[in-house]
Design an enzyme around this catalytic site. Sequence first.
Site, mmCIF file in Angstrom:
data_model
loop_
_atom_site.group_PDB
_atom_site.id
_atom_site.type_symbol
_atom_site.label_atom_id
_atom_site.label_comp_id
_atom_site.label_asym_id
_atom_site.label_seq_id
_atom_site.Cartn_x
_atom_site.Cartn_y
_atom_site.Cartn_z
ATOM 1 N N ALA A 1 -9.349 -3.398 6.801
ATOM 2 C CA ALA A 1 -9.562 -4.308 8.000
ATOM 3 C C ALA A 1 -8.890 -5.734 7.814
ATOM 4 C CB ALA A 1 -11.192 -4.794 7.955
ATOM 5 N N ASN B 1 2.281 -3.622 -5.706
ATOM 6 C CA ASN B 1 2.479 -4.952 -6.404
ATOM 7 C C ASN B 1 3.094 -4.544 -7.524
ATOM 8 O OD1 ASN B 1 0.461 -4.476 -8.415
ATOM 9 N ND2 ASN B 1 -1.107 -5.761 -7.301
ATOM 10 N N GLY C 1 8.722 -13.422 -5.237
ATOM 11 C CA GLY C 1 9.104 -12.696 -3.991
ATOM 12 C C GLY C 1 9.058 -11.364 -3.857
ATOM 13 N N THR D 1 6.096 -6.290 -4.347
ATOM 14 C CA THR D 1 5.588 -7.347 -4.098
ATOM 15 C C THR D 1 5.509 -8.036 -5.799
ATOM 16 O OG1 THR D 1 3.269 -7.159 -4.149
ATOM 17 C CG2 THR D 1 4.714 -7.120 -2.180
ATOM 18 N N GLY E 1 4.712 -11.328 -6.324
ATOM 19 C CA GLY E 1 3.915 -12.660 -6.412
ATOM 20 C C GLY E 1 4.883 -13.929 -6.197
ATOM 21 N N GLU F 1 -8.699 2.607 -0.192
ATOM 22 C CA GLU F 1 -10.153 2.501 -0.283
ATOM 23 C C GLU F 1 -10.858 3.220 0.571
ATOM 24 O OE1 GLU F 1 -10.524 -2.407 -1.631
ATOM 25 O OE2 GLU F 1 -10.789 -1.831 0.593
ATOM 26 N N GLY G 1 -1.814 -10.260 -0.248
ATOM 27 C CA GLY G 1 -1.336 -8.695 -0.298
ATOM 28 C C GLY G 1 -1.619 -7.955 1.136
ATOM 29 N N ASP G 2 -2.615 -7.873 1.459
ATOM 30 C CA ASP G 2 -3.039 -7.507 2.672
ATOM 31 C C ASP G 2 -2.462 -7.919 3.754
ATOM 32 O OD1 ASP G 2 -4.656 -5.806 1.303
ATOM 33 O OD2 ASP G 2 -6.581 -6.917 1.688
ATOM 34 N N LYS H 1 -9.732 -3.790 2.598
ATOM 35 C CA LYS H 1 -8.377 -3.707 2.631
ATOM 36 C C LYS H 1 -7.795 -3.246 4.048
ATOM 37 C CE LYS H 1 -5.622 -3.869 -0.773
ATOM 38 N NZ LYS H 1 -5.686 -5.026 -0.874
#
Length: 302
Positions: A40, A179, A220, A215, A217, A135, A246-247, A38
């Site tokens: 990177a 999310n 919006g 977020t 999906g 992470e 998402g990233d 995530k």
Amino acid sequence: MIIVVGSINLDLIANVDRLPGRGETVGGSGFTTAPGGKGANQALAAARAGATVRMVGAVGKDSFANEALALLRDGKIDLSGVGETFASTGTALIMVGNDGENMIAVVPGANDSVVAGDLSKAFLKKGDVVLLQHEIPLQTVDAALDAARAAGAITVLNTAPFRGEAAAFLGKADYVVANETEFDLYVEALSLSGRDRTARMRDFAGKTGRTIVVTLGGDGVMAATPADVLAVPAMKITPVDTVGAGDTFCGYFAAGLSCGLPLEQALARAGAAGSLACLKPGAQPAIPLAKDVDAALQKSKS
């Protein structure tokens, strides 16, 4: 400057006829590798959005490291803050069945060795945007929030993957990006009140004085600040692969803040980028370039 403190992985992806049961061996039809993690992913998204980016993280002294860093190098990201450890480079072992279902095992490896002392490689200064996820060890995330505050930097904390113990420091971040599932899971831990998600977002913003971005999906994105609630609709697309969307959103959002976009515009640009990332398979290869995001935004207005 955007400073990403986070994970770096190499994804090992096997396409199989069907997912195996316990103790079962099944046939495969293909194998690929792809850079991931995530941290990177978000660093590359911020760079493709046009920002100057420095990555702080760790990889192993193994053959996976170069491949895991390849697209970050291509994106001209400053990797001077990426250390090498004797642990293996972080990996995600992914099996994908013909029906699209998958099984994933993540081995953090070198990502678990990213400690608070590594923050000295960030060279934080006033006006920087620090982008974080879950992470790497949470103690390091917490320390990064404190270090950024002391330096006068802006912080964006992405709550993925969900880790309940992170509730203790979410209120330190200037912007929290979750999310809808992650936010709903934090509601009880944060003792948020309200009859619906919007009211609970308002409660978070009111109690912490920070901004919460959720977020949704295809529906919006919403944001609650201490003063207001914003809603930005999603672009209409037919997704091919939602991995990395998402990233991509987080990297573009941080880039928008870094260049001084108003919150609503930063959300809209990030949302468009996340949508475009769903039109190609994979995570890092699917991250769109700024020119494509801006063209899509312009088209949506016409």
